[in-house]
Design a protein around this motif. Sequence first.
Motif, PDB file in Angstrom:
ATOM      1  N   ASP A  21      53.243   6.199  72.579  1.00 28.24           N
ATOM      2  CA  ASP A  21      54.465   6.970  72.776  1.00 28.24           C
ATOM      3  C   ASP A  21      55.286   6.850  71.501  1.00 28.24           C
ATOM      4  O   ASP A  21      55.644   5.747  71.090  1.00 28.24           O
ATOM      5  CB  ASP A  21      55.251   6.433  73.976  1.00 28.24           C
ATOM      6  N   VAL A  22      55.528   7.990  70.868  1.00 29.35           N
ATOM      7  CA  VAL A  22      56.353   8.043  69.662  1.00 29.35           C
ATOM      8  C   VAL A  22      57.621   8.791  70.041  1.00 29.35           C
ATOM      9  O   VAL A  22      57.577   9.950  70.435  1.00 29.35           O
ATOM     10  CB  VAL A  22      55.629   8.750  68.506  1.00 29.35           C
ATOM     11  N   VAL A  23      58.756   8.105  69.938  1.00 33.07           N
ATOM     12  CA  VAL A  23      60.034   8.658  70.363  1.00 33.07           C
ATOM     13  C   VAL A  23      60.946   8.816  69.150  1.00 33.07           C
ATOM     14  O   VAL A  23      61.210   7.842  68.438  1.00 33.07           O
ATOM     15  CB  VAL A  23      60.710   7.738  71.411  1.00 33.07           C
ATOM     16  N   ASN A  24      61.421  10.026  68.927  1.00 35.01           N
ATOM     17  CA  ASN A  24      62.395  10.273  67.870  1.00 35.01           C
ATOM     18  C   ASN A  24      63.771   9.893  68.427  1.00 35.01           C
ATOM     19  O   ASN A  24      64.305  10.574  69.293  1.00 35.01           O
ATOM     20  CB  ASN A  24      62.371  11.737  67.441  1.00 35.01           C
ATOM     21  N   GLU A  25      64.321   8.806  67.926  1.00 35.35           N
ATOM     22  CA  GLU A  25      65.612   8.316  68.390  1.00 35.35           C
ATOM     23  C   GLU A  25      66.740   8.656  67.422  1.00 35.35           C
ATOM     24  O   GLU A  25      67.847   8.126  67.535  1.00 35.35           O
ATOM     25  CB  GLU A  25      65.553   6.799  68.597  1.00 35.35           C
ATOM     26  N   SER A  26      66.480   9.555  66.496  1.00 38.52           N
ATOM     27  CA  SER A  26      67.461   9.895  65.461  1.00 38.52           C
ATOM     28  C   SER A  26      68.773  10.391  66.038  1.00 38.52           C
ATOM     29  O   SER A  26      69.846  10.089  65.498  1.00 38.52           O
ATOM     30  CB  SER A  26      66.874  10.936  64.512  1.00 38.52           C
ATOM     31  N   HIS A  27      68.702  11.128  67.132  1.00 41.03           N
ATOM     32  CA  HIS A  27      69.919  11.678  67.739  1.00 41.03           C
ATOM     33  C   HIS A  27      70.889  10.596  68.209  1.00 41.03           C
ATOM     34  O   HIS A  27      72.060  10.870  68.434  1.00 41.03           O
ATOM     35  CB  HIS A  27      69.545  12.605  68.911  1.00 41.03           C
ATOM     36  N   GLN A  28      70.424   9.355  68.323  1.00 40.62           N
ATOM     37  CA  GLN A  28      71.274   8.252  68.757  1.00 40.62           C
ATOM     38  C   GLN A  28      72.007   7.595  67.586  1.00 40.62           C
ATOM     39  O   GLN A  28      72.714   6.609  67.768  1.00 40.62           O
ATOM     40  CB  GLN A  28      70.431   7.186  69.468  1.00 40.62           C
ATOM     41  N   HIS A  29      71.812   8.132  66.393  1.00 44.64           N
ATOM     42  CA  HIS A  29      72.345   7.502  65.186  1.00 44.64           C
ATOM     43  C   HIS A  29      73.199   8.488  64.403  1.00 44.64           C
ATOM     44  O   HIS A  29      73.254   9.663  64.700  1.00 44.64           O
ATOM     45  CB  HIS A  29      71.186   6.961  64.347  1.00 44.64           C
ATOM     46  N   ASN A  30      73.843   7.986  63.372  1.00 44.06           N
ATOM     47  CA  ASN A  30      74.755   8.779  62.560  1.00 44.06           C
ATOM     48  C   ASN A  30      73.975   9.574  61.506  1.00 44.06           C
ATOM     49  O   ASN A  30      74.021   9.261  60.319  1.00 44.06           O
ATOM     50  CB  ASN A  30      75.775   7.848  61.900  1.00 44.06           C
ATOM     51  N   VAL A  31      73.232  10.574  61.975  1.00 43.32           N
ATOM     52  CA  VAL A  31      72.433  11.431  61.098  1.00 43.32           C
ATOM     53  C   VAL A  31      72.644  12.880  61.518  1.00 43.32           C
ATOM     54  O   VAL A  31      73.080  13.150  62.640  1.00 43.32           O
ATOM     55  CB  VAL A  31      70.935  11.065  61.147  1.00 43.32           C
ATOM     56  N   PRO A  32      72.344  13.834  60.634  1.00 44.06           N
ATOM     57  CA  PRO A  32      72.517  15.242  61.001  1.00 44.06           C
ATOM     58  C   PRO A  32      71.618  15.644  62.176  1.00 44.06           C
ATOM     59  O   PRO A  32      70.540  15.078  62.359  1.00 44.06           O
ATOM     60  CB  PRO A  32      72.096  15.992  59.731  1.00 44.06           C
TER      61      PRO A  32
END
Length: 104
Positions: A21-32
């Motif tokens: 399982d590869v989960v993109n957690e970028s939306h939980q951080h201070n990124v565009p």
Amino acid sequence: MTIKAIIEQKLLSAFSPTFLDVVNESHQHNVPPGSESHFKVIIVAKDFEGERLIKRHRAVNAILAQELSDNIHALALHTYTEKEWRDYYADNTPLSPNCLGGGK
């Protein structure tokens, strides 16, 4: 191809995992919005039998070296043998640690 898809493809080829399982957690951080910089990988593979945690992580990091140097800011790894996964985590996936900030 997305970074997530590249990660999945490389790990599937290298380890033939029984669970990935590869989960993109970028939306939980201070990124565009739409960023692909923070990921959680949960991987269960026979290759991890008898290996210490550090060796498992090094093996995954070696496979993803290019992505880690170019695109990925944070990679939370959860590497398990089939027995560990079955005994401890099959019904409860682990959480990633909180990010301390920054973006790549």
